[in-house]
Design a protein around this motif. Structure first.
Motif, PDB file in Angstrom:
ATOM      1  N   HIS A  28       0.759  -1.277   0.055  1.00 34.05           N
ATOM      2  CA  HIS A  28       0.011   0.133  -0.211  1.00 34.05           C
ATOM      3  C   HIS A  28       0.909   1.261   0.093  1.00 34.05           C
ATOM      4  CE1 HIS A  28      -3.589  -2.538   0.463  1.00 34.05           C
ATOM      5  NE2 HIS A  28      -2.989  -3.054   1.694  1.00 34.05           N
ATOM      6  N   THR A  39       8.878   1.322  13.157  1.00 32.98           N
ATOM      7  CA  THR A  39       7.436   1.031  13.461  1.00 32.98           C
ATOM      8  C   THR A  39       6.549   1.985  13.624  1.00 32.98           C
ATOM      9  OG1 THR A  39       7.735  -0.016  15.317  1.00 32.98           O
ATOM     10  CG2 THR A  39       7.797  -1.605  13.754  1.00 32.98           C
ATOM     11  N   ASP A  43       2.834   2.760   8.236  1.00 34.71           N
ATOM     12  CA  ASP A  43       1.269   2.225   8.262  1.00 34.71           C
ATOM     13  C   ASP A  43       1.310   0.942   7.575  1.00 34.71           C
ATOM     14  OD1 ASP A  43       0.213   4.883   8.744  1.00 34.71           O
ATOM     15  OD2 ASP A  43       0.532   5.277   6.429  1.00 34.71           O
ATOM     16  N   ARG A  44       0.446   0.070   8.017  1.00 36.10           N
ATOM     17  CA  ARG A  44       0.074  -1.385   7.652  1.00 36.10           C
ATOM     18  C   ARG A  44       0.224  -1.416   6.071  1.00 36.10           C
ATOM     19  NH1 ARG A  44      -0.907  -4.538  11.844  1.00 36.10           N
ATOM     20  NH2 ARG A  44      -1.442  -6.281  10.507  1.00 36.10           N
ATOM     21  N   GLY A  45       0.879  -2.486   5.653  1.00 36.13           N
ATOM     22  CA  GLY A  45       0.940  -2.815   4.221  1.00 36.13           C
ATOM     23  C   GLY A  45       2.133  -1.850   3.663  1.00 36.13           C
ATOM     24  N   ALA A  70       6.922  -7.379  11.529  1.00 34.93           N
ATOM     25  CA  ALA A  70       5.764  -8.328  11.422  1.00 34.93           C
ATOM     26  C   ALA A  70       4.579  -7.880  12.108  1.00 34.93           C
ATOM     27  CB  ALA A  70       6.022  -9.569  11.568  1.00 34.93           C
ATOM     28  N   ARG A  71       4.921  -7.544  13.336  1.00 32.33           N
ATOM     29  CA  ARG A  71       3.593  -7.047  14.175  1.00 32.33           C
ATOM     30  C   ARG A  71       3.068  -5.632  13.806  1.00 32.33           C
ATOM     31  NH1 ARG A  71       6.979  -8.223  18.727  1.00 32.33           N
ATOM     32  NH2 ARG A  71       7.262  -6.091  19.152  1.00 32.33           N
ATOM     33  N   ALA A  72       3.893  -4.894  13.055  1.00 32.37           N
ATOM     34  CA  ALA A  72       3.314  -3.630  12.773  1.00 32.37           C
ATOM     35  C   ALA A  72       2.564  -3.813  11.281  1.00 32.37           C
ATOM     36  CB  ALA A  72       4.514  -2.626  12.542  1.00 32.37           C
ATOM     37  N   GLY A  73       2.564  -5.103  10.510  1.00 28.53           N
ATOM     38  CA  GLY A  73       1.918  -5.207   9.598  1.00 28.53           C
ATOM     39  C   GLY A  73       2.525  -5.057   8.125  1.00 28.53           C
ATOM     40  N   PRO A  75       4.466  -5.823   5.113  1.00 27.58           N
ATOM     41  CA  PRO A  75       4.469  -7.133   4.120  1.00 27.58           C
ATOM     42  C   PRO A  75       5.959  -7.808   3.671  1.00 27.58           C
ATOM     43  CG  PRO A  75       3.956  -5.407   2.742  1.00 27.58           C
ATOM     44  CD  PRO A  75       4.074  -4.915   4.368  1.00 27.58           C
TER      45      PRO A  75
END
Length: 500
Positions: A28, A39, A43-45, A70-73, A75
């Motif tokens: 994203h 982190t 943003d996630r993605g 990984a915990r923060a999203g 990819p």
């Protein structure tokens, strides 16, 4: 369309190489950072681009670093080689394998800014494509609103655009439209949820695997209706925009749609009333003037019964069944509120009616033999009389007059009532004196052989005079003669009730 890591890898100008993980993960955004803990800024993605300046080649902190990402999203990681590290550190790759992160090698000649620009350009292209598709969806809904009846056309188009089931109900809870066909099975649950929800201007609930959204249709404190949309996946931003357009278009006409439905039902009731009063010519003229198609004779007429609270549901199901619409079946409520269907006597149509009754819990029906339109007035009273007295065993079935006869008289009486009447009728034959000469078996055998004394005495293995004595004794106890056909009929029904 979703921007993926694979699209970056496919660009030869970037020269990226996948070292571990999957290429189909969604990206994203792309963010550049060499912080030990980036982190808070991700943003996630987001794809993280780093040269690993803050961590050594064999640093024990790599697993902790990957775990935070990984915990923060995040990819995946785009690792720039040739500055701090000649190659991607093995501890980073091992940790990424364990946490399911993708790791991409970014060669030294490729600036991180080129990767970020590629992601941004891809996302902008996707956004433009999605906006273009949304505009086409909007235009499709507007075109649907021009096809009468507009509320049904809009609901059908919306269901197709969202790959969802959609229902439109009036404020009173009447089903105005539903798509696809199976959507109507959810109408009762939607009504229940609407009655529970004090404000359903934007409510939602779960039903099976689907998330159902309720939206008010119309303006003011008392909306004219409710739109229900059910599907497994949540609505995206552009899909919500499509829904907003549909609600605006429906708001213009849902009140008129409810009034139109009531008017159509009154018109069909008028035509049916004319047919049932043997005014066929007037009914045909009225149907032509009102645009109500009539089925081609010969026809059958069916009367359907259900709980009063579910009558409107049954009526809606009949009105919206494609098989009945194709053959121009006349569906209406007659003057006393019974649901009637006049349909052509063609192969398969009774099967459609059977299916409808089986789907509507607690329903049953009686259907006539084929007649011309002029014969409806004659068969109607008989069909109504049968429908009004159907036993509970007929629930879920569509019966012909022959089927009703086959059900049997005792089906109309509860077991307790039948047992009590049978006990009282046979009691004189079960007294102590009567049991001594087995009058119960004697009378039953005599009736089973249609009053033939020779056959009955042979079956009982007694002399004819003995049989005559027993029958005379039975008549004395019953106070009636076996020459009375009513007595014979009542005794046989009593034996049948006991057997049941």
């Amino acid at each position: 369309m979703v921007h993926t890591l694979g699209r970056l890898l496919a660009n030869p100008n970037l020269g990226l190489k996948l070292r571990t993980g999957r290429a189909d993960v969604a990206v994203h955004w792309a963010h550049v950072s060499d912080l030990v803990d980036p982190t808070p800024y991700l943003d996630r993605g987001s794809l993280l681009l780093t040269t690993g300046l803050s961590l050594g080649r064999t640093s024990r902190r790599w697993p902790e670093y990957v775990d935070r990402l990984a915990r923060a999203g995040v990819p995946g990681v785009g690792f720039g080689v040739g500055l701090r590290h000649a190659q991607i550190p093995e501890p980073l790759i091992s940790a990424a394998v364990q946490r399911g992160l993708s790791v991409v090698e970014v060669p030294k000649p490729t600036p991180f800014s080129s990767v970020v620009r590629m992601v941004a350009d891809g996302l902008m292209a996707e956004e433009r494509a999605e906006q273009s598709a949304s505009m086409e969806r909007y235009r499709g809904l507007v075109r649907a609103a021009l096809i009468p009846p507009p509320h049904r056309s809009i609901v059908t188009r919306l269901a197709g655009l969202l790959d969802a089931w959609v229902l439109l109900l009036s404020r009173e809870g009447n089903l105005l439209a539903g798509a696809p066909d199976h959507a109507r099975r959810y109408a009762e649950r939607v009504r229940l949820e609407v009655s529970r929800t004090r404000s359903w201007h934007a409510a939602a609930f779960d039903h099976g695997d689907a998330r159902v959204i309720l939206l008010s249709v119309g303006q003011g404190s008392r909306p004219a209706g409710v739109l229900a949309i059910g599907r497994t996946l949540p609505l995206g931003v552009h899909e919500r925009g499509v829904v907003d357009v549909a609600v605006d278009l429906l708001s213009l006409g849902v009140a008129q749609a409810a009034e139109l439905l009531d008017s159509e039902r009154r018109e069909r009731t008028t035509v049916l009333s004319m047919l049932l009063s043997d005014r066929v010519a007037a009914a045909t003229d009225a149907a032509d003037a009102l645009g109500i198609p009539l089925p081609e004779p010969p026809v059958r007429i069916a009367v359907l019964t259900t709980d009063a609270a579910r009558r409107d549901d049954l009526l809606e199901l009949l009105e919206n069944t494609g098989g009945l619409q194709i053959v121009s079946a006349l569906v209406a409520c007659e003057s006393r509120g019974r649901v009637a269907v006049v349909l052509p006597a063609v192969e398969g149509e009774t099967g459609v009616m059977h299916t409808i009754i089986s789907r509507m819990r607690g329903s049953a029906g009686v259907i006539s033999e084929p007649v011309d339109l002029g014969g409806l007035a004659k068969v109607w009273p008989k069909i109504v009389a049968l429908a009004d007295t159907l036993p509970s065993s007929a629930t879920g079935r569509l019966l012909s007059t022959k089927d009703v006869a086959d059900v049997g008289l005792l089906s109309y009486v509860s077991k307790a009532e039948a047992d009590g009447w049978a006990f009282a009728t046979l009691a004189p034959l079960e007294s102590e004196d009567a049991r001594r000469i087995d009058l119960l078996t004697t009378v039953r055998t005599y009736l089973a052989h249609n009053g033939n004394t020779e056959a009955a005495s042979a079956a009982l293995e007694i002399h004819r005079r003995t049989l005559a004595y027993r029958l005379n004794r039975a008549e004395t106890l019953l106070g009636r003669r076996f020459s009375d056909p009513a007595l014979r009929a009542e005794l046989w029904m009593a034996f049948t009730a006991r057997d049941r």
